[in-house]
Design an enzyme around this catalytic site. Sequence first.
Site, PDB file in Angstrom:
ATOM      1  N   ARG A  55      54.217  22.355  47.741  1.00 27.50           N
ATOM      2  CA  ARG A  55      54.302  22.686  46.323  1.00 27.50           C
ATOM      3  C   ARG A  55      54.632  21.414  45.567  1.00 27.50           C
ATOM      4  NH1 ARG A  55      52.241  26.811  48.037  1.00 27.50           N
ATOM      5  NH2 ARG A  55      53.128  28.918  48.013  1.00 27.50           N
ATOM      6  N   LEU A  99      57.636  36.630  56.398  1.00 32.18           N
ATOM      7  CA  LEU A  99      57.988  37.063  55.037  1.00 32.18           C
ATOM      8  C   LEU A  99      57.090  36.406  53.992  1.00 32.18           C
ATOM      9  CD1 LEU A  99      61.908  36.824  55.223  1.00 32.18           C
ATOM     10  CD2 LEU A  99      60.399  38.609  56.093  1.00 32.18           C
ATOM     11  N   ALA A 100      56.265  35.459  54.369  1.00 27.04           N
ATOM     12  CA  ALA A 100      55.426  34.753  53.391  1.00 27.04           C
ATOM     13  C   ALA A 100      54.453  35.721  52.736  1.00 27.04           C
ATOM     14  CB  ALA A 100      54.651  33.624  54.076  1.00 27.04           C
ATOM     15  N   SER A 125      53.809  37.908  46.522  1.00 28.96           N
ATOM     16  CA  SER A 125      54.522  39.196  46.556  1.00 28.96           C
ATOM     17  C   SER A 125      54.615  39.874  45.201  1.00 28.96           C
ATOM     18  CB  SER A 125      55.932  38.985  47.121  1.00 28.96           C
ATOM     19  OG  SER A 125      56.776  38.409  46.151  1.00 28.96           O
ATOM     20  N   THR A 144      55.753  47.082  53.186  1.00 25.87           N
ATOM     21  CA  THR A 144      56.295  47.417  51.865  1.00 25.87           C
ATOM     22  C   THR A 144      56.021  48.854  51.452  1.00 25.87           C
ATOM     23  OG1 THR A 144      55.948  47.036  49.494  1.00 25.87           O
ATOM     24  CG2 THR A 144      54.189  46.314  50.939  1.00 25.87           C
ATOM     25  N   GLU A 184      55.132  49.612  48.651  1.00 22.79           N
ATOM     26  CA  GLU A 184      53.952  49.561  47.777  1.00 22.79           C
ATOM     27  C   GLU A 184      52.729  50.149  48.497  1.00 22.79           C
ATOM     28  OE1 GLU A 184      53.920  48.651  44.568  1.00 22.79           O
ATOM     29  OE2 GLU A 184      51.774  48.427  44.224  1.00 22.79           O
ATOM     30  N   TYR A 207      47.638  43.887  46.154  1.00 18.28           N
ATOM     31  CA  TYR A 207      48.782  43.505  47.005  1.00 18.28           C
ATOM     32  C   TYR A 207      49.041  44.584  48.047  1.00 18.28           C
ATOM     33  CZ  TYR A 207      53.756  43.099  48.261  1.00 18.28           C
ATOM     34  OH  TYR A 207      54.940  43.051  48.938  1.00 18.28           O
ATOM     35  N   LYS A 267      48.721  44.176  52.129  1.00 20.00           N
ATOM     36  CA  LYS A 267      49.875  44.444  53.005  1.00 20.00           C
ATOM     37  C   LYS A 267      49.554  45.535  54.035  1.00 20.00           C
ATOM     38  CE  LYS A 267      53.494  41.879  51.883  1.00 20.00           C
ATOM     39  NZ  LYS A 267      54.356  41.179  52.858  1.00 20.00           N
TER      40      LYS A 267
HETATM   41  P1  NAP Z   1      59.367  36.154  47.426  1.00 23.53           P
HETATM   42  O1  NAP Z   1      60.710  35.825  46.857  1.00 23.53           O
HETATM   43  O2  NAP Z   1      58.186  36.175  46.526  1.00 23.53           O
HETATM   44  O3  NAP Z   1      59.100  35.100  48.618  1.00 23.53           O
HETATM   45  C1  NAP Z   1      57.819  34.889  49.149  1.00 23.53           C
HETATM   46  C2  NAP Z   1      57.854  33.641  50.008  1.00 23.53           C
HETATM   47  O4  NAP Z   1      56.534  33.414  50.546  1.00 23.53           O
HETATM   48  C3  NAP Z   1      58.228  32.361  49.262  1.00 23.53           C
HETATM   49  O5  NAP Z   1      59.015  31.534  50.093  1.00 23.53           O
HETATM   50  C4  NAP Z   1      56.885  31.705  49.026  1.00 23.53           C
HETATM   51  O6  NAP Z   1      56.941  30.317  48.835  1.00 23.53           O
HETATM   52  C5  NAP Z   1      56.204  32.044  50.339  1.00 23.53           C
HETATM   53  N1  NAP Z   1      54.761  31.844  50.284  1.00 23.53           N
HETATM   54  C6  NAP Z   1      53.916  32.226  49.307  1.00 23.53           C
HETATM   55  N2  NAP Z   1      52.665  31.847  49.605  1.00 23.53           N
HETATM   56  C7  NAP Z   1      52.740  31.192  50.797  1.00 23.53           C
HETATM   57  C8  NAP Z   1      51.776  30.569  51.616  1.00 23.53           C
HETATM   58  N3  NAP Z   1      50.491  30.542  51.273  1.00 23.53           N
HETATM   59  N4  NAP Z   1      52.187  30.000  52.777  1.00 23.53           N
HETATM   60  C9  NAP Z   1      53.491  30.021  53.138  1.00 23.53           C
HETATM   61  N5  NAP Z   1      54.453  30.601  52.384  1.00 23.53           N
HETATM   62  C10 NAP Z   1      54.073  31.186  51.228  1.00 23.53           C
HETATM   63  O7  NAP Z   1      59.400  37.551  48.165  1.00 23.53           O
HETATM   64  P2  NAP Z   1      60.660  38.374  48.752  1.00 23.53           P
HETATM   65  O8  NAP Z   1      61.130  39.312  47.711  1.00 23.53           O
HETATM   66  O9  NAP Z   1      61.582  37.433  49.396  1.00 23.53           O
HETATM   67  O10 NAP Z   1      59.936  39.266  49.851  1.00 23.53           O
HETATM   68  C11 NAP Z   1      59.792  38.795  51.187  1.00 23.53           C
HETATM   69  C12 NAP Z   1      58.642  39.531  51.847  1.00 23.53           C
HETATM   70  O11 NAP Z   1      58.926  40.933  51.848  1.00 23.53           O
HETATM   71  C13 NAP Z   1      57.315  39.370  51.146  1.00 23.53           C
HETATM   72  O12 NAP Z   1      56.317  39.412  52.150  1.00 23.53           O
HETATM   73  C14 NAP Z   1      57.198  40.617  50.272  1.00 23.53           C
HETATM   74  O13 NAP Z   1      55.855  40.936  50.040  1.00 23.53           O
HETATM   75  C15 NAP Z   1      57.887  41.635  51.165  1.00 23.53           C
HETATM   76  N6  NAP Z   1      58.547  42.743  50.481  1.00 23.53           N
HETATM   77  C16 NAP Z   1      59.432  42.509  49.476  1.00 23.53           C
HETATM   78  C17 NAP Z   1      60.087  43.568  48.891  1.00 23.53           C
HETATM   79  C18 NAP Z   1      61.094  43.357  47.782  1.00 23.53           C
HETATM   80  O14 NAP Z   1      61.417  44.333  47.088  1.00 23.53           O
HETATM   81  N7  NAP Z   1      61.630  42.158  47.624  1.00 23.53           N
HETATM   82  C19 NAP Z   1      59.850  44.885  49.329  1.00 23.53           C
HETATM   83  C20 NAP Z   1      58.962  45.077  50.391  1.00 23.53           C
HETATM   84  C21 NAP Z   1      58.322  44.001  50.969  1.00 23.53           C
HETATM   85  P3  NAP Z   1      56.683  29.725  47.331  1.00 23.53           P
HETATM   86  O15 NAP Z   1      57.799  30.254  46.496  1.00 23.53           O
HETATM   87  O16 NAP Z   1      56.678  28.264  47.524  1.00 23.53           O
HETATM   88  O17 NAP Z   1      55.351  30.276  46.891  1.00 23.53           O
HETATM   89  O1  G4F Z   2      59.926  44.694  39.756  1.00 22.75           O
HETATM   90  P1  G4F Z   2      58.480  45.019  39.912  1.00 22.75           P
HETATM   91  O2  G4F Z   2      57.507  43.978  39.517  1.00 22.75           O
HETATM   92  O3  G4F Z   2      58.315  45.460  41.435  1.00 22.75           O
HETATM   93  P2  G4F Z   2      57.172  46.273  42.206  1.00 22.75           P
HETATM   94  O4  G4F Z   2      55.879  46.235  41.500  1.00 22.75           O
HETATM   95  O5  G4F Z   2      57.730  47.605  42.526  1.00 22.75           O
HETATM   96  O6  G4F Z   2      57.003  45.397  43.530  1.00 22.75           O
HETATM   97  C1  G4F Z   2      58.139  44.918  44.249  1.00 22.75           C
HETATM   98  O7  G4F Z   2      58.515  45.885  45.205  1.00 22.75           O
HETATM   99  C2  G4F Z   2      57.544  46.139  46.244  1.00 22.75           C
HETATM  100  C3  G4F Z   2      58.146  47.213  47.151  1.00 22.75           C
HETATM  101  O8  G4F Z   2      57.797  48.484  46.669  1.00 22.75           O
HETATM  102  C4  G4F Z   2      57.299  44.833  46.979  1.00 22.75           C
HETATM  103  F1  G4F Z   2      56.449  45.038  48.011  1.00 22.75           F
HETATM  104  C5  G4F Z   2      56.744  43.813  46.015  1.00 22.75           C
HETATM  105  O9  G4F Z   2      56.546  42.577  46.709  1.00 22.75           O
HETATM  106  C6  G4F Z   2      57.761  43.590  44.895  1.00 22.75           C
HETATM  107  O10 G4F Z   2      58.907  42.986  45.458  1.00 22.75           O
HETATM  108  O11 G4F Z   2      58.128  46.328  39.088  1.00 22.75           O
HETATM  109  C7  G4F Z   2      58.879  47.522  39.248  1.00 22.75           C
HETATM  110  C8  G4F Z   2      58.428  48.545  38.209  1.00 22.75           C
HETATM  111  C9  G4F Z   2      56.912  48.736  38.141  1.00 22.75           C
HETATM  112  O12 G4F Z   2      56.628  50.112  38.019  1.00 22.75           O
HETATM  113  C10 G4F Z   2      56.512  48.036  36.869  1.00 22.75           C
HETATM  114  O13 G4F Z   2      55.352  48.558  36.222  1.00 22.75           O
HETATM  115  O14 G4F Z   2      58.831  48.075  36.932  1.00 22.75           O
HETATM  116  C11 G4F Z   2      57.754  48.286  36.032  1.00 22.75           C
HETATM  117  N1  G4F Z   2      57.879  47.364  34.892  1.00 22.75           N
HETATM  118  C12 G4F Z   2      58.030  47.743  33.611  1.00 22.75           C
HETATM  119  N2  G4F Z   2      58.068  46.657  32.810  1.00 22.75           N
HETATM  120  C13 G4F Z   2      57.826  46.022  34.954  1.00 22.75           C
HETATM  121  C14 G4F Z   2      57.953  45.571  33.638  1.00 22.75           C
HETATM  122  N3  G4F Z   2      57.710  45.175  35.997  1.00 22.75           N
HETATM  123  C15 G4F Z   2      57.719  43.847  35.724  1.00 22.75           C
HETATM  124  N4  G4F Z   2      57.642  42.978  36.757  1.00 22.75           N
HETATM  125  N5  G4F Z   2      57.810  43.352  34.450  1.00 22.75           N
HETATM  126  C16 G4F Z   2      57.926  44.182  33.358  1.00 22.75           C
HETATM  127  O15 G4F Z   2      58.001  43.724  32.215  1.00 22.75           O
END
Ligand code: NAP
Ligand code: G4F
Length: 322
Positions: free
Chosen positions: A36, A81-82, A85, A126, A128, A150, A154
Amino acid sequence: MTQAALITGITGQDGAYLAQLLLQKGYAVSGLLPRRSSDTLWRLRELGIEGDVNLIGGDVSDLSAVLRAVKESKAAEVYNLAAQSFVGTSWQQPLLTAQVSGVGAANVLESIRLTDPAIRFYQASTSEMFGLIQAEKQDEKTPFYPRSPYGVAKLYAHWMTINYRESFGMHASTGILFNHESPLRGIEFVTRKVTDAVARIKHGQQKELRLGNIDAKRDWGFAGDYVDAMWRMLQQDKGDDYVVATGLTTTVREMCRIAFAHVGLSYKDYVVIDPQFFRPAEVDVLLGNPAKAQRQLGWTAGTSLEQLITMMVDADMRRVGG
Ligand code: NAP
Ligand code: G4F
């Protein structure tokens, strides 16, 4: 002997908390670091572990780079985890999302198979994937119906993990994690967007908060709790699939109320609905059933939404206040 682990996505929210947890458990932790042009290590720095992890340059969409990282790290456990997202971006960059969040997992699985199929694997699946929900409370048996590029990407990664488990006998697990947040959450996600705005409004730096669908409901937990579930999955005798959730669901509107109320404000005075934040297809409600994770992993979500949101507002108040 020191146990070694490799985390892809180590600079993300979960990657940073997982690295911290594994270091506390005595692991040698390596992370895949994509190139990056700007600094992406702020989360590792905030947790005070930047110097404790071994960062290996590479992108998850590049099989040769992942293969090298798996070999170089000598990992016995690999956590994938990459991802790209952010759901909203996946409509603008569907093919990149497929390459990173979908095919990326296949690259990691293939690298493990070619290096040492005994290496244990975790895939960040996820909620999702449930999308247009097919059951009121979603568990490991609920059919999937993804509603975003997305979610579709996934789902490919999820089934590839199960397929490698069934085809090659690999110790490969999926954690179907519901939304989890923290002070390290990316600013584009709704909880952090709200808590950052609350802090800026309270400090007189912002006047309003523009949001999309605030009637959407999510099952929100604390990321620090959820990475522990990932580790527990890889300590089982064999790979499996687990829903990780709180079992409670709340509207974005109510989450806003909690965040603004914590600093003595009413969200109704500041939130403006803006059509640009509505999605082409919405996931209206998510609600997980974590019974299997409780039963088999001994895991429960230990942080309430109120505790989580106030923790995030407090962190953003400190950041904005300097
Ligand atoms: P995040 O903060 O967006 O972290 C994603 C990571 O992936 C970052 O370190 C990012 O690096 C890296 N990445 C992106 N593109 C890449 C590439 N091409 N090669 C290598 N690394 C790359 O997400 P998170 O919330 O920690 O979530 C971790 C994982 O769990 C993700 O797979 C997400 O989809 C999944 N997940 C998250 C949630 C949630 O609610 N947080 C729920 C269910 C599943 P850069 O920042 O440099 O791009
Ligand atoms: O915080 P969000 O962007 O999360 P979303 O779409 O649920 O996805 C996150 O959770 C998933 C697990 O279910 C992960 F897999 C994914 O990687 C990510 O971490 O949005 C949550 C909700 C949505 O319904 C969205 O439409 O909030 C609603 N929302 C309303 N206003 C908004 C906004 N979301 C965002 N980001 N920004 C807004 O202004």
